[in-house]
Design a protein around this motif. Sequence first.
Motif, PDB file in Angstrom:
ATOM      1  N   PRO A 170      30.289   9.532  48.236  1.00  0.00           N
ATOM      2  CA  PRO A 170      31.170   9.523  49.138  1.00  0.00           C
ATOM      3  C   PRO A 170      30.980   7.988  50.135  1.00  0.00           C
ATOM      4  O   PRO A 170      29.516   7.191  50.075  1.00  0.00           O
ATOM      5  CB  PRO A 170      29.976  10.362  50.351  1.00  0.00           C
ATOM      6  N   GLY A 171      31.915   7.657  50.866  1.00  0.00           N
ATOM      7  CA  GLY A 171      32.077   5.983  51.711  1.00  0.00           C
ATOM      8  C   GLY A 171      32.069   5.505  50.892  1.00  0.00           C
ATOM      9  O   GLY A 171      33.138   4.273  51.665  1.00  0.00           O
ATOM     10  N   ALA A 172      33.122   5.814  49.157  1.00  0.00           N
ATOM     11  CA  ALA A 172      33.650   4.509  48.928  1.00  0.00           C
ATOM     12  C   ALA A 172      35.292   4.965  48.065  1.00  0.00           C
ATOM     13  O   ALA A 172      34.890   6.352  47.996  1.00  0.00           O
ATOM     14  CB  ALA A 172      32.545   3.989  47.688  1.00  0.00           C
ATOM     15  N   PRO A 173      35.984   4.432  48.255  1.00  0.00           N
ATOM     16  CA  PRO A 173      36.980   4.860  47.328  1.00  0.00           C
ATOM     17  C   PRO A 173      37.155   5.353  45.812  1.00  0.00           C
ATOM     18  O   PRO A 173      36.339   5.130  45.425  1.00  0.00           O
ATOM     19  CB  PRO A 173      37.874   3.690  46.938  1.00  0.00           C
ATOM     20  N   ARG A 219      39.274   7.800  42.757  1.00  0.00           N
ATOM     21  CA  ARG A 219      40.877   8.586  42.066  1.00  0.00           C
ATOM     22  C   ARG A 219      41.439   8.828  43.107  1.00  0.00           C
ATOM     23  O   ARG A 219      40.395  10.144  43.642  1.00  0.00           O
ATOM     24  CB  ARG A 219      40.455   8.805  40.815  1.00  0.00           C
ATOM     25  N   GLY A 220      42.193   8.750  43.736  1.00  0.00           N
ATOM     26  CA  GLY A 220      43.434   9.746  44.357  1.00  0.00           C
ATOM     27  C   GLY A 220      43.221   8.910  45.742  1.00  0.00           C
ATOM     28  O   GLY A 220      43.771   9.711  46.612  1.00  0.00           O
ATOM     29  N   SER A 221      42.016   8.626  46.140  1.00  0.00           N
ATOM     30  CA  SER A 221      41.967   8.868  47.725  1.00  0.00           C
ATOM     31  C   SER A 221      40.872   7.416  48.253  1.00  0.00           C
ATOM     32  O   SER A 221      40.005   7.369  47.309  1.00  0.00           O
ATOM     33  CB  SER A 221      40.568   9.765  47.891  1.00  0.00           C
ATOM     34  N   LYS A 222      41.604   6.183  48.847  1.00  0.00           N
ATOM     35  CA  LYS A 222      41.064   5.556  49.194  1.00  0.00           C
ATOM     36  C   LYS A 222      40.244   5.621  50.366  1.00  0.00           C
ATOM     37  O   LYS A 222      38.969   5.095  51.494  1.00  0.00           O
ATOM     38  CB  LYS A 222      41.621   4.526  49.363  1.00  0.00           C
ATOM     39  N   SER A 223      39.827   6.850  51.059  1.00  0.00           N
ATOM     40  CA  SER A 223      39.445   7.403  52.492  1.00  0.00           C
ATOM     41  C   SER A 223      37.253   6.932  52.548  1.00  0.00           C
ATOM     42  O   SER A 223      36.794   7.200  52.866  1.00  0.00           O
ATOM     43  CB  SER A 223      39.935   8.428  52.668  1.00  0.00           C
ATOM     44  N   GLY A 224      36.932   7.215  51.255  1.00  0.00           N
ATOM     45  CA  GLY A 224      35.848   7.546  51.091  1.00  0.00           C
ATOM     46  C   GLY A 224      35.295   8.571  51.134  1.00  0.00           C
ATOM     47  O   GLY A 224      34.227   8.807  51.744  1.00  0.00           O
ATOM     48  N   LYS A 225      35.944   9.522  51.537  1.00  0.00           N
ATOM     49  CA  LYS A 225      35.821  11.496  51.608  1.00  0.00           C
ATOM     50  C   LYS A 225      35.343  11.643  51.278  1.00  0.00           C
ATOM     51  O   LYS A 225      34.675  11.661  50.028  1.00  0.00           O
ATOM     52  CB  LYS A 225      36.725  11.671  52.907  1.00  0.00           C
ATOM     53  N   PRO A 226      33.935  12.726  51.061  1.00  0.00           N
ATOM     54  CA  PRO A 226      32.930  12.891  50.983  1.00  0.00           C
ATOM     55  C   PRO A 226      33.628  14.073  49.674  1.00  0.00           C
ATOM     56  O   PRO A 226      32.986  14.299  48.674  1.00  0.00           O
ATOM     57  CB  PRO A 226      31.891  13.879  51.859  1.00  0.00           C
ATOM     58  N   ILE A 227      34.039  14.802  50.468  1.00  0.00           N
ATOM     59  CA  ILE A 227      35.588  15.836  49.680  1.00  0.00           C
ATOM     60  C   ILE A 227      36.361  15.449  48.244  1.00  0.00           C
ATOM     61  O   ILE A 227      36.241  15.605  47.384  1.00  0.00           O
ATOM     62  CB  ILE A 227      35.600  16.959  50.302  1.00  0.00           C
ATOM     63  N   MET A 228      36.260  13.680  49.119  1.00  0.00           N
ATOM     64  CA  MET A 228      37.356  13.410  47.101  1.00  0.00           C
ATOM     65  C   MET A 228      35.915  13.219  46.804  1.00  0.00           C
ATOM     66  O   MET A 228      36.656  12.674  45.780  1.00  0.00           O
ATOM     67  CB  MET A 228      37.571  12.093  47.993  1.00  0.00           C
TER      68      MET A 228
END
Length: 115
Positions: free
Chosen positions: A8-11, A13-22
């Motif tokens: 979490p907190g870092a880009p 695969r598939g997301s640059k947001s760093g959101k924990p779920i991603m």
Amino acid sequence: MPQTTPLPGAPVRGSKSGKPIMALFDLLGRSWALGILWQLSAGPLTFRQLQDKCESVSPTVLNKRLKELRESQFIERGSEGYQLSPTGVDLFHLLKPFGPFARHWADKLQLTIAM
């Protein structure tokens, strides 16, 4: 982006947001990650035992996934081998219902195919 442990907190695969779920979805979507967690839910396993349980996993992939799952704090190394950490146990409780669902789904597919 180099292949690193999704956190979490870092880009990821598939997301640059760093959101924990991603980050979680990226990690669990990697080959053998869920299989390793599932196998360890029954108790600690050595590397060799885990490799046997995961059948076709290569030692390279298994080492890579174990490293990522340890860095993510889902598994840990104990005196008897690799085991789920308390966080890994929490995650497995969420995954466990997929087992009966998968069996029900497979049975349903078999009925549909047989008709």
